[in-house]
Motif scaffolding. Structure first.
Motif, mmCIF file in Angstrom:
data_model
loop_
_atom_site.group_PDB
_atom_site.id
_atom_site.type_symbol
_atom_site.label_atom_id
_atom_site.label_comp_id
_atom_site.label_asym_id
_atom_site.label_seq_id
_atom_site.Cartn_x
_atom_site.Cartn_y
_atom_site.Cartn_z
ATOM 1 N N ASP A 94 18.096 -77.324 -80.496
ATOM 2 C CA ASP A 94 18.948 -76.823 -79.421
ATOM 3 C C ASP A 94 20.254 -77.602 -79.350
ATOM 4 O O ASP A 94 21.339 -77.022 -79.197
ATOM 5 C CB ASP A 94 18.220 -76.890 -78.074
ATOM 6 N N ALA A 95 20.165 -78.924 -79.455
ATOM 7 C CA ALA A 95 21.370 -79.766 -79.411
ATOM 8 C C ALA A 95 22.265 -79.465 -80.610
ATOM 9 O O ALA A 95 23.485 -79.338 -80.467
ATOM 10 C CB ALA A 95 20.977 -81.236 -79.383
ATOM 11 N N SER A 96 21.670 -79.325 -81.783
ATOM 12 C CA SER A 96 22.444 -79.033 -82.988
ATOM 13 C C SER A 96 23.123 -77.679 -82.873
ATOM 14 O O SER A 96 24.302 -77.538 -83.209
ATOM 15 C CB SER A 96 21.524 -79.063 -84.211
ATOM 16 N N PHE A 97 22.400 -76.690 -82.393
ATOM 17 C CA PHE A 97 22.973 -75.355 -82.246
ATOM 18 C C PHE A 97 24.102 -75.358 -81.236
ATOM 19 O O PHE A 97 25.145 -74.742 -81.463
ATOM 20 C CB PHE A 97 21.897 -74.348 -81.835
ATOM 21 N N SER A 98 23.936 -76.038 -80.125
ATOM 22 C CA SER A 98 24.987 -76.039 -79.105
ATOM 23 C C SER A 98 26.246 -76.730 -79.622
ATOM 24 O O SER A 98 27.350 -76.372 -79.239
ATOM 25 C CB SER A 98 24.495 -76.673 -77.801
#
Length: 76
Positions: free
Chosen positions: A42-46
């Protein structure tokens, strides 16, 4: 998680036979590892979401301008 919730969890697990306790602990480790992995994704995608949106816009623009070609999946 609040310390009260952790206390409740410990009490529940302690009431189980030791073999089952080991299974519960292993399941919890796997579950927590999965949650941590999801958080990282999620952090990488955001962090990359704006770049992905820009790439999609460029692709749509190129397609509208006739610059895009059909991909030949057989040659990959």
């Amino acid at each position: 998680m609040s310390s009260a919730a952790i206390k409740d969890l410990v009490e529940i697990v302690e009431a189980l036979p030791s073999e089952v306790q080991a299974q519960v602990v292993e399941h919890l480790r796997e579950y927590i590892a999965d949650l941590q992995d999801e958080q990282q994704w999620d952090a990488s995608f955001s962090r990359t979401q704006s770049s992905l949106v820009a790439a999609v816009r460029r692709a749509k623009q190129e397609r509208a301008e006739g610059k895009a070609t059909v991909m030949d999946y057989e040659q990959l």
